[in-house]
Design a protein around this motif. Structure first.
Motif, PDB file in Angstrom:
ATOM      1  N   MET A  30       0.821  -1.207   0.000  1.00  0.00           N
ATOM      2  CA  MET A  30       0.000   0.000   0.000  1.00  0.00           C
ATOM      3  C   MET A  30       0.861   1.267   0.000  1.00  0.00           C
ATOM      4  O   MET A  30       0.620   2.196   0.762  1.00  0.00           O
ATOM      5  N   LEU A  33       0.048   5.382  -3.111  1.00  0.00           N
ATOM      6  CA  LEU A  33      -1.334   5.240  -3.594  1.00  0.00           C
ATOM      7  C   LEU A  33      -1.831   6.447  -4.388  1.00  0.00           C
ATOM      8  O   LEU A  33      -2.704   6.303  -5.233  1.00  0.00           O
ATOM      9  N   GLY A 187     -11.882   5.047  -8.878  1.00  0.00           N
ATOM     10  CA  GLY A 187     -10.527   4.646  -8.504  1.00  0.00           C
ATOM     11  C   GLY A 187     -10.519   3.903  -7.183  1.00  0.00           C
ATOM     12  O   GLY A 187      -9.965   2.802  -7.077  1.00  0.00           O
ATOM     13  N   PHE A 188     -11.184   4.497  -6.182  1.00  0.00           N
ATOM     14  CA  PHE A 188     -11.224   3.846  -4.871  1.00  0.00           C
ATOM     15  C   PHE A 188     -11.894   2.485  -4.968  1.00  0.00           C
ATOM     16  O   PHE A 188     -11.411   1.493  -4.424  1.00  0.00           O
ATOM     17  N   ILE A 189     -13.036   2.448  -5.688  1.00  0.00           N
ATOM     18  CA  ILE A 189     -13.815   1.209  -5.692  1.00  0.00           C
ATOM     19  C   ILE A 189     -13.070   0.104  -6.432  1.00  0.00           C
ATOM     20  O   ILE A 189     -12.999  -1.032  -5.964  1.00  0.00           O
ATOM     21  N   LEU A 191      -9.825  -0.225  -6.872  1.00  0.00           N
ATOM     22  CA  LEU A 191      -8.715  -0.704  -6.046  1.00  0.00           C
ATOM     23  C   LEU A 191      -9.238  -1.586  -4.917  1.00  0.00           C
ATOM     24  O   LEU A 191      -8.661  -2.640  -4.620  1.00  0.00           O
ATOM     25  N   GLY A 192     -10.372  -1.184  -4.311  1.00  0.00           N
ATOM     26  CA  GLY A 192     -10.965  -1.995  -3.256  1.00  0.00           C
ATOM     27  C   GLY A 192     -11.317  -3.378  -3.753  1.00  0.00           C
ATOM     28  O   GLY A 192     -11.036  -4.382  -3.091  1.00  0.00           O
ATOM     29  N   VAL A 193     -11.912  -3.461  -4.955  1.00  0.00           N
ATOM     30  CA  VAL A 193     -12.316  -4.760  -5.500  1.00  0.00           C
ATOM     31  C   VAL A 193     -11.092  -5.616  -5.803  1.00  0.00           C
ATOM     32  O   VAL A 193     -11.068  -6.819  -5.498  1.00  0.00           O
ATOM     33  N   LEU A 195      -8.244  -5.517  -4.293  1.00  0.00           N
ATOM     34  CA  LEU A 195      -7.688  -5.974  -3.022  1.00  0.00           C
ATOM     35  C   LEU A 195      -8.519  -7.122  -2.466  1.00  0.00           C
ATOM     36  O   LEU A 195      -7.973  -8.115  -1.974  1.00  0.00           O
ATOM     37  N   LEU A 196      -9.849  -7.011  -2.586  1.00  0.00           N
ATOM     38  CA  LEU A 196     -10.722  -8.089  -2.125  1.00  0.00           C
ATOM     39  C   LEU A 196     -10.408  -9.372  -2.878  1.00  0.00           C
ATOM     40  O   LEU A 196     -10.266 -10.445  -2.279  1.00  0.00           O
ATOM     41  N   ASN A 199      -7.074 -10.807  -1.792  1.00  0.00           N
ATOM     42  CA  ASN A 199      -7.219 -11.431  -0.482  1.00  0.00           C
ATOM     43  C   ASN A 199      -7.906 -12.783  -0.600  1.00  0.00           C
ATOM     44  O   ASN A 199      -7.514 -13.752   0.044  1.00  0.00           O
ATOM     45  N   TYR A 200      -8.946 -12.850  -1.471  1.00  0.00           N
ATOM     46  CA  TYR A 200      -9.703 -14.091  -1.631  1.00  0.00           C
ATOM     47  C   TYR A 200      -8.812 -15.186  -2.188  1.00  0.00           C
ATOM     48  O   TYR A 200      -8.770 -16.308  -1.669  1.00  0.00           O
ATOM     49  N   GLU A 203      -6.335 -16.402   0.305  1.00  0.00           N
ATOM     50  CA  GLU A 203      -6.958 -17.218   1.334  1.00  0.00           C
ATOM     51  C   GLU A 203      -7.204 -18.634   0.818  1.00  0.00           C
ATOM     52  O   GLU A 203      -6.936 -19.619   1.506  1.00  0.00           O
TER      53      GLU A 203
ATOM     54  N   PHE B  24      -7.193  12.905  -4.848  1.00  0.00           N
ATOM     55  CA  PHE B  24      -6.326  11.795  -4.439  1.00  0.00           C
ATOM     56  C   PHE B  24      -4.981  12.256  -3.907  1.00  0.00           C
ATOM     57  O   PHE B  24      -3.961  11.693  -4.261  1.00  0.00           O
ATOM     58  N   ILE B 167     -11.724 -11.790   4.175  1.00  0.00           N
ATOM     59  CA  ILE B 167     -11.055 -11.190   3.030  1.00  0.00           C
ATOM     60  C   ILE B 167     -11.181  -9.679   3.005  1.00  0.00           C
ATOM     61  O   ILE B 167     -10.499  -9.014   2.254  1.00  0.00           O
ATOM     62  N   ALA B 172      -8.714  -3.308   2.121  1.00  0.00           N
ATOM     63  CA  ALA B 172      -9.698  -3.502   1.056  1.00  0.00           C
ATOM     64  C   ALA B 172     -10.998  -2.750   1.337  1.00  0.00           C
ATOM     65  O   ALA B 172     -11.504  -2.009   0.490  1.00  0.00           O
ATOM     66  N   MET B 175     -10.891   1.073   1.272  1.00  0.00           N
ATOM     67  CA  MET B 175     -10.931   1.638  -0.072  1.00  0.00           C
ATOM     68  C   MET B 175     -12.365   1.765  -0.558  1.00  0.00           C
ATOM     69  O   MET B 175     -12.754   2.768  -1.157  1.00  0.00           O
ATOM     70  N   MET B 176     -13.169   0.713  -0.311  1.00  0.00           N
ATOM     71  CA  MET B 176     -14.572   0.768  -0.723  1.00  0.00           C
ATOM     72  C   MET B 176     -15.278   1.921  -0.013  1.00  0.00           C
ATOM     73  O   MET B 176     -16.034   2.678  -0.624  1.00  0.00           O
ATOM     74  N   GLY B 179     -14.393   5.090  -1.484  1.00  0.00           N
ATOM     75  CA  GLY B 179     -15.110   5.268  -2.744  1.00  0.00           C
ATOM     76  C   GLY B 179     -16.492   5.837  -2.523  1.00  0.00           C
ATOM     77  O   GLY B 179     -16.922   6.759  -3.229  1.00  0.00           O
TER      78      GLY B 179
END
Lengths: 221, 195
Positions: A30, A33, A187-189, A191-193, A195-196, A199-200, A203, B24, B167, B172, B175-176, B179
């Motif tokens: 991270m 960013l 952008g945020f969303i 990157l969030g997806v 990362l999810l 992570n998945y 795992e 940003f 997860i 993660a 960030m959501m 957003g």
């Protein structure tokens, strides 16, 4: 001063590949960013930003590593910042000369590479302790990993936000672009997806390793 | 509203083009220091102060550099300026408020690499603001940074109490959340745009 490093680990492929995925600067550490989110509204911008960052990262880490025995400890951060700022100024003028159009698109973010924590972080954590060759190779790996992350974000955002990829129309003209993807929230969303997802996958992989370890143990008993 | 007026510049940096959520800038502290509301509040105070000091000083430095045709040194002198104003804030805090100094800890020196601060200095130069406009711009940017990071800290404190799948650990979900926050801030775009 001038004491050679005692624990110099040998130069292996790991030095290069670590930055690509295992220690990917964006997804794992991270770091840096701000440019990752700000300029990734298209693949072209992402590539340009990645190239500029690789140049600054490699050059500044090479110089820091070459001078590592001459920089006094007390003023090292200031010295690193000045070295980085010099190379960023170079990149800034080079991009202006090569493509003014691109320069206007990236805006202040070229100059803001100075405060990209990735570059200062690598200078402090790696280049100041390792040999010239290793620092350059590691910086190259990190830079490519950074570019990979930028392109992964830029690709998704451009595809969904404009229906294009590198300027080529991918979806038919009936496709209604998701404007939000090009705007800041996208952008945020995205990157969030990502990362999810990562992570998945990690795992699942960890579970698989645990299961594989468990099976022979069970059969043996 | 007149886009050149001081109040509009303040409002635009504060809400419409919020430094964190629309431009940003300053994401590292936004993700790193937003776990608790107290720390987030102190961090935003320190950042806003450094922003104000460095923005006024960089206005003066820019005048000198333009006078001698040394614009290519702008970036290097700004970053040196920011590093020294962080040092200044550190010394002042240590002397007058040791409690706050200890509460901020490592985050204080890290303000140097906060891109929001360099961003303020660079934007005010490229937009050609005069002295008062620069002051208003830096105050707005500082307030906007504070607003974003405190909102985020409040949300993350709520998240701590809820039951989440594995997860979504680490950054993660932050960030959501960012957003969605950014999406709400886009609503302020209706107040007017800035060139």
């Amino acid at each position: 001063m001038a004491t050679p490093n005692k624990k110099e680990t040998p130069l292996t492929m790991d030095v290069f590949t670590a930055g690509l995925w295992k220690e990917n600067p964006v997804f794992v550490m991270m770091l840096g960013l701000c440019p990752v989110l700000a300029v990734t509204n298209s693949v072209e911008n992402s590539l340009a930003m990645g190239a500029a960052s690789i140049f600054v990262l490699v050059c500044s880490n090479a110089l820091v590593s070459a001078l590592r025995n001459f920089i006094p400890k007390q003023v090292r951060i200031t010295t690193y910042i000045i070295i980085i700022a010099t190379f960023v100024t170079l990149v800034d003028y080079i991009i202006q000369a090569v493509s003014l159009d691109l320069y206007n698109k990236l805006g202040a973010f070229i100059q803001l590479i100075v405060v990209n924590c990735l570059i200062l972080g690598r200078a402090e954590a790696y280049a100041s302790k390792n040999s010239f060759t290793k620092s350059v190779i590691s910086a190259l790996g990190m830079g490519l990993g950074f570019t990979l992350a930028l392109v992964m974000l830029g690709g998704v955002r451009e595809l969904l936000g404009a229906g294009q990829l590198l300027g080529y129309q991918i979806f038919s003209t009936n496709f209604e672009p998701w404007i939000v993807m090009i705007l800041p929230p996208g952008g945020f969303i995205v990157l969030g997806v990502w990362l999810l997802l990562i992570n998945y996958v990690e795992e699942q992989r960890a579970e698989k390793i645990i299961n594989e370890d468990a099976v022979p143990h069970n059969t043996a008993s | 509203m007149n886009p050149e007026s001081l109040s509009f510049i303040f409002l635009s940096a504060f809400l419409i083009n919020n430094f964190v959520l629309a431009l940003f800038l300053g994401l590292c502290p936004f993700v790193g220091v937003s776990a608790k509301r107290d720390t987030a509040f102190n961090m935003s105070l320190a950042t806003a102060f450094v922003m104000f000091v460095s923005s006024t000083c960089s206005y003066a430095i820019n005048l000198v550099l333009t006078n001698f045709d040394l614009e290519f040194l702008r970036l290097i002198s700004y970053i040196a300026l920011i590093a020294s104003s962080v040092q200044l804030v550190e010394m002042v805090l240590k002397k007058f408020s040791p409690v706050l100094f200890r509460a901020l800890g490592i985050f204080l020196p890290l303000i140097t690499t906060n891109c929001a601060i360099l961003g303020v200095a660079l934007f005010q130069t490229s937009r050609g603001y005069d002295f008062l406009q620069s002051v208003s711009f830096s105050l707005g940017a500082g307030a906007g940074f504070g607003l974003a990071i405190i909102l985020m800290a409040g949300l993350r404190e709520k998240l701590e109490l809820s039951n989440l799948p594995n997860i979504t650990q680490a950054a993660a979900l932050s960030m959501m959340l960012a957003g969605i926050l950014s999406l709400t801030f886009m609503g302020f775009a209706g107040l007017g745009t800035v060139a």
